[in-house]
Design a protein around this motif. Structure first.
Motif, PDB file in Angstrom:
ATOM      1  N   LEU A  31     -75.267 -28.467 -21.373  1.00 11.17           N
ATOM      2  CA  LEU A  31     -74.377 -29.104 -20.351  1.00 11.17           C
ATOM      3  C   LEU A  31     -72.728 -28.577 -20.463  1.00 11.17           C
ATOM      4  CD1 LEU A  31     -75.894 -31.585 -18.149  1.00 11.17           C
ATOM      5  CD2 LEU A  31     -76.056 -29.262 -17.670  1.00 11.17           C
ATOM      6  N   TYR A  46     -71.840 -25.513 -21.483  1.00  8.34           N
ATOM      7  CA  TYR A  46     -70.984 -24.699 -20.107  1.00  8.34           C
ATOM      8  C   TYR A  46     -69.902 -24.961 -19.512  1.00  8.34           C
ATOM      9  CZ  TYR A  46     -71.394 -22.612 -15.956  1.00  8.34           C
ATOM     10  OH  TYR A  46     -71.385 -22.220 -14.572  1.00  8.34           O
ATOM     11  N   ARG A  47     -69.659 -25.708 -19.311  1.00 10.76           N
ATOM     12  CA  ARG A  47     -68.483 -26.695 -19.154  1.00 10.76           C
ATOM     13  C   ARG A  47     -67.070 -26.123 -19.802  1.00 10.76           C
ATOM     14  NH1 ARG A  47     -70.712 -32.239 -18.874  1.00 10.76           N
ATOM     15  NH2 ARG A  47     -72.255 -32.493 -16.893  1.00 10.76           N
ATOM     16  N   ARG A  85     -80.605 -25.461 -16.499  1.00 10.81           N
ATOM     17  CA  ARG A  85     -79.863 -24.684 -15.207  1.00 10.81           C
ATOM     18  C   ARG A  85     -80.199 -25.642 -14.049  1.00 10.81           C
ATOM     19  NH1 ARG A  85     -80.422 -18.669 -13.819  1.00 10.81           N
ATOM     20  NH2 ARG A  85     -79.285 -18.538 -11.612  1.00 10.81           N
ATOM     21  N   ILE A  90     -77.239 -28.189 -13.990  1.00  9.92           N
ATOM     22  CA  ILE A  90     -76.238 -27.611 -14.263  1.00  9.92           C
ATOM     23  C   ILE A  90     -75.201 -26.788 -12.488  1.00  9.92           C
ATOM     24  CG2 ILE A  90     -74.645 -25.150 -14.644  1.00  9.92           C
ATOM     25  CD1 ILE A  90     -75.924 -25.022 -17.171  1.00  9.92           C
ATOM     26  N   GLU A 129     -72.061 -28.470 -10.498  1.00 12.56           N
ATOM     27  CA  GLU A 129     -71.309 -27.885  -9.547  1.00 12.56           C
ATOM     28  C   GLU A 129     -71.320 -28.012  -7.691  1.00 12.56           C
ATOM     29  OE1 GLU A 129     -72.804 -23.847 -10.579  1.00 12.56           O
ATOM     30  OE2 GLU A 129     -71.040 -23.806 -12.187  1.00 12.56           O
TER      31      GLU A 129
END
Lengths: 206, 169
Positions: free
Chosen positions: A70, A73-74, B36, B39, B43
């Motif tokens: 995570l 990804y950020r 996923r 994430i 978002e």
């Protein structure tokens, strides 16, 4: 002119194929989650294994693995490619693990994974149990528990070096890049950590 | 890789045991989906205002909240001391230089009828005493610092008073 037309076509200059990892990273930086999924699949086992060997706890390692991906990804927009994605990702995982272990006040409760059945057929391990161990009744599961308990007695940085080098087989230079120290420091930490482990496990190494 | 020292060979074989430790079956199959999902959830989540994030952090870490309170209190106290000091310095700056005041000359001081009252210096031939200031005992040149503001005399606002006793009007 004709000769030129009949001449066999000149082979195009060989284009260096972009490493798939780099392509995936670029696509993921553009918001392609499928590409990031592929990166997760590619590195999840190594990242998980590092975190598992650091914590000796499956649940903690699973949480930290998710946190690592995570965070990666950020932070992906800030990844410039100065190092490989693998090294960059490992660095995030290492920092996650060390911060987690510093916050964990007491020695973590062991939550060990099962041993692969192939371990029973590893000649080195079989020999270690049947010949070198003074306590013949010891089995692999007990040895595994002793091994993990000894690992947890090491400091975080020493445990990390043993994990990355002796378990995962990374070279000293790569470990230095991941941990932000030079090769000499990696070697000295590794030597000290092995000495410590040898002392903790002396009963099983005679 | 360099060959390892002989005395570590047995240990390395034992460490190799850890390579056989495997997570539960299916763990790596599910992990990308879980990552996923997190994430996408992050978002989709509305952005939390900064003050709510700050409060949430304090709720988790009381020690951090206490440290923040102490820091704010310290800054407030320091500012108070600083403003007090500045006020005192400003007051001293506004103070005019001490004037030399003279006691009344014997010839000028005759407010009362002769024989009604006798001032000691009326017949004294010695010169009048020199006073540094009429309000000198009242004013404190270096006022004591205090947490609370001390009322100070403004010398430029002190007025000389003249008074007469005994019905001159």
């Amino acid at each position: 002119m004709l000769a030129a037309l009949n001449a066999p076509p000149q082979p195009r200059p060989p284009t260096v194929p972009e490493p798939p990892e780099r392509t995936l990273v670029k696509r993921a930086q553009g918001g392609d989650l499928t590409a990031y999924d592929e990166l997760v699949r590619r590195f999840q086992e190594r990242i998980y294994a590092t975190l598992y060997h650091m914590t000796a706890n499956h649940e903690d390692a699973a949480d930290l693995t998710q946190e690592t991906f995570l965070k990666a990804y950020r932070a992906l927009a800030g990844f410039k490619g100065d190092s490989s994605f693998f090294t960059w990702l490992y660095r995030i995982a290492v920092n996650k693990a060390i911060n987690f272990l510093k916050q964990r006040r007491h020695r973590g409760r062991l939550s060990l994974n099962d041993l692969d059945l192939n371990a029973e057929h590893d000649p080195d391990l079989v020999a270690l149990i049947s010949d070198r161990t003074p306590r013949r009744e010891v089995n692999l599961a007990e040895l595994q528990e002793k091994m993990n308990a000894a690992m947890l007695k090491l400091s975080e940085v020493h445990r990390m070096v043993v994990t990355l080098h002796d378990i995962q087989g990374l070279p000293h230079e790569e470990i230095g890049r991941i941990m932000g120290c030079n090769v000499g420091t990696v070697r000295s930490r590794l030597f000290y950590a092995r000495q410590q482990l040898q002392a903790y496990l002396s009963d099983y190494l005679k | 890789m360099r060959p390892e020292p002989e005395n570590h060979q047995a240990l390395l074989k034992l460490i190799a045991l850890k390579r056989y430790e495997q997570p539960p079956p299916g763990f790596f199959h599910d992990l990308p989906q879980r990552i996923r999902a997190r994430i996408e959830a992050a978002e989709l989540a509305p952005a939390v205002p900064w003050h709510e994030r700050l409060m949430a952090r304090f709720a988790v870490k009381p020690a951090l909240a206490a440290a923040f309170t102490l820091a704010v209190g310290g800054v407030y106290f320091f500012g108070l001391q600083l403003s007090d000091l500045a006020e005192q310095q400003s007051a001293l700056k506004d103070q005019p230089p001490a004037e030399v005041w003279y006691g009344a000359a014997p010839g000028n001081v005759r407010p009362f009828a002769p024989g009604f009252i006798s001032l000691p210096y009326a017949e004294d031939p010695t010169p009048p005493p020199v006073l540094s200031s009429s309000v000198a005992p009242v004013l404190e040149p270096n006022p004591q610092r205090s947490f609370f503001p001390t009322p100070m005399l403004r010398m430029d606002q002190v007025q000389r008073v003249n008074f007469s006793v005994g019905g001159s009007d």
